[in-house]
Design an enzyme around this catalytic site. Structure first.
Site, mmCIF file in Angstrom:
data_model
loop_
_atom_site.group_PDB
_atom_site.id
_atom_site.type_symbol
_atom_site.label_atom_id
_atom_site.label_comp_id
_atom_site.label_asym_id
_atom_site.label_seq_id
_atom_site.Cartn_x
_atom_site.Cartn_y
_atom_site.Cartn_z
ATOM 1 N N CYS A 11 -3.083 8.416 6.173
ATOM 2 C CA CYS A 11 -1.618 8.309 6.447
ATOM 3 C C CYS A 11 -2.003 8.455 7.812
ATOM 4 O O CYS A 11 -0.823 7.860 9.375
ATOM 5 C CB CYS A 11 -0.975 9.741 6.853
ATOM 6 N N CYS A 61 0.798 -1.014 0.362
ATOM 7 C CA CYS A 61 -0.189 -0.432 0.140
ATOM 8 C C CYS A 61 0.914 1.678 -0.166
ATOM 9 O O CYS A 61 -0.178 2.548 -0.280
ATOM 10 C CB CYS A 61 -1.434 -0.091 0.952
#
Lengths: 394, 128
Positions: free
Chosen positions: B102, B33
């Site tokens: 994130c 990812c």
């Protein structure tokens, strides 16, 4: 701060000499090239001249040059125009798995309209195997489109050979030559292609203008419908300054092709040699020799592309990443994945594309900064830490 | 695309590296990812005495790792568990929409490290 531009495959700066030639067509020679009066005829004359010049430079006839808004429109027109024209003959299109988004998205759109598309695989250098094309052709195949040179890894395809295979079966052949024209010798006569796309801003010309070369006798449906411009094939007021600039830029690029090729290649080669020697755990993506002179593409193990790109940018160096974050999507480059590069290495890949204004100092500055950046990011990376631990235990 | 605070945090991240005497470690994400966050903690008397991180990822992933670890340093375990990704984003003065994951990763990494601690504690691997 020193600024180094290493993203010439994204776009090039407009050549000041080219700009000079364009300027009158913005102001005193502003006429619409389709107008009968003398104002219009000044523009029409300039467009004719540009068309003649561009045709000559790529080995075509002036009547085979169709101006568009750029490479993307030319690609869209070639694919969708040919599909529309030939839809009663067949519904199968063959392309490669590493095409520019303009081709891939056009093909996907056609799939929604009932077309079947075969995306040919590539080897680890990014090359299409002609034998795969032979196998993919069916009696429904109406068009093959394979790019001349790849935008991410610079691999040059055996287009002439692929084109011959298609032609033997009576199938039309298009090539996206956006990255190739102006960088390497390109002649439609030598290649034999029926359609070819290219764009001015890749060879120090203006943005917003491109060409679809359509060989005499090849008749795609219209894509941009409207007025009678481009022999009724492409509506829209002609971008006269753009067209003038495109011709001037191509003329200069072709005139100095050998010296620019050798110069840009020498910078690229110096860069590649230094990176390979001075930075461990890198992969040089693409083909060693069948490659655009301006292109270098490296995968840096254990770190992610955007953070490299961003760090380089903070050091004044502009390049591009085929990875996730640059495009805003989370998908790594389809080109690198097609070459078989593992996803995590594709995430850590960066394209450096050199130009005629770069210097040896630019190359050395970039390698020096790159070394520091790669080290710093690796020190932060859990993958590198694990790797070091493993090698220590061996 | 990033604000100055994010850039600053990315350029000079705090709490970077492996924490040698850590008694809790949490790793989230995966290389496929494009993000891996590993957070190390030294927890004593329910207090996060020291914390550090290692991150494989984009500038936003590194900046959020830096900020999130700074936010929990010296906090109790309970306080650290209450830190949300939204607070991390707020501290950074905002993140582009496609980078919000994130901050989620940072929150998850903190929780993973604390869970590691609680598990070891229950198993008697960490003394009071």
């Amino acid at each position: 701060m020193k600024r180094v531009y290493l993203d010439h495959s994204a776009t090039t700066p407009l050549d000041p000499e080219v700009l000079e030639k364009m300027l009158p067509y913005f102001t005193e020679k502003f006429g619409n090239a389709n107008s009968m009066h003398s104002f219009g005829q000044e523009g029409a004359y300039a467009v004719d001249e540009a068309r003649r010049k561009i045709a000559e430079l790529i080995g075509a006839k002036p009547t085979e040059i169709y101006f568009t808004s750029g490479g993307t429109e030319a690609d869209n027109w070639a694919i969708k125009g040919m599909a529309a024209k030939l839809r009663k003959k067949g519904n199968h299109i063959i392309t490669s798995s590493i095409e520019h988004a303009a081709i891939i998205a056009s093909c996907h759109q056609l799939e929604e309209f009932g077309f079947d598309v075969t995306f040919l695989p590539v080897d680890k250098t990014g090359k299409v195997n002609p034998a795969d094309l032979v196998k993919a052709i069916t009696d429904k195949t109406i068009l093959v489109s394979v790019m001349l040179a790849n935008n991410e890894i610079g691999t040059i395809q055996p287009v002439k050979e692929l084109c011959d295979i298609a032609h033997k079966k009576g199938i039309y052949f298009h090539t996206d030559a956006v990255q190739a024209v102006g960088s390497i010798p390109v002649s439609v006569k030598d290649l034999g292609v029926d359609l070819m796309s290219f764009s001015a801003h890749k060879f120090y010309g203006p943005k917003g203008v491109g060409v679809l070369y359509i060989k005499g006798g090849t008749k795609p449906d219209k894509f941009m419908t409207g007025g009678h411009q481009e022999r009724t094939m492409r509506g829209g007021t002609t971008n006269v300054p753009g067209v003038v600039g495109m011709a001037a830029a191509l003329e200069k690029a072709v005139k100095h092709l050998d010296e620019n090729y050798n110069y840009v290649k020498s910078l690229r080669d110096r860069f590649v040699k230094r990176v390979k020697e001075e930075i461990p755990y890198v992969i040089y993506n693409g083909h060693e020799t069948d490659r655009l002179p301006q292109n270098a593409n490296f995968a840096f193990d254990f770190i992610e592309g955007e953070s490299i790109l961003m760090s380089l940018d903070l050091a004044g160096i502009a390049c591009s990443s085929g990875s996730a974050c640059s495009s805003g999507s989370l998908e790594p480059s389809h080109v690198l994945l097609a070459t078989g590069l593992p996803v995590e290495k594709a995430h850590g890949s960066i394209r450096f594309s050199f130009g005629r204004d770069n210097t040896v100092e630019d190359v050395d500055y970039t390698v020096d900064k790159l070394k520091e950046i790669v080290n710093k990011l690796r020190e932060m990376s859990p993958l590198f830490c694990e790797f070091k631990g493993e090698t220590k235990n061996v | 695309m990033y604000n100055e605070r994010v850039v600053k945090e990315f350029q000079n991240p705090q709490n970077v590296g492996e924490l040698k005497d850590a008694n809790a470690v949490g790793t989230v994400g995966n290389a496929t990812c494009g993000d891996i966050m590993k957070i190390y903690m030294k927890i004593e008397d329910n207090v996060i005495k020291d914390v550090s991180f290692q991150t494989f990822g984009c500038a936003a992933a590194i900046a959020t790792s830096s900020v999130a670890t700074s936010m929990i340093k010296g906090k109790t375990v309970d306080e650290a568990l209450k830190i949300t990704n939204a607070q991390v984003v707020e501290t950074l003065g905002g993140l582009p929409a496609q980078k919000l994951h994130c901050s989620v990763l940072a929150e998850e990494a903190i929780k993973a490290a604390i869970n590691d601690y609680l598990k070891k504690y229950k198993e008697g691997k960490i003394a009071d």
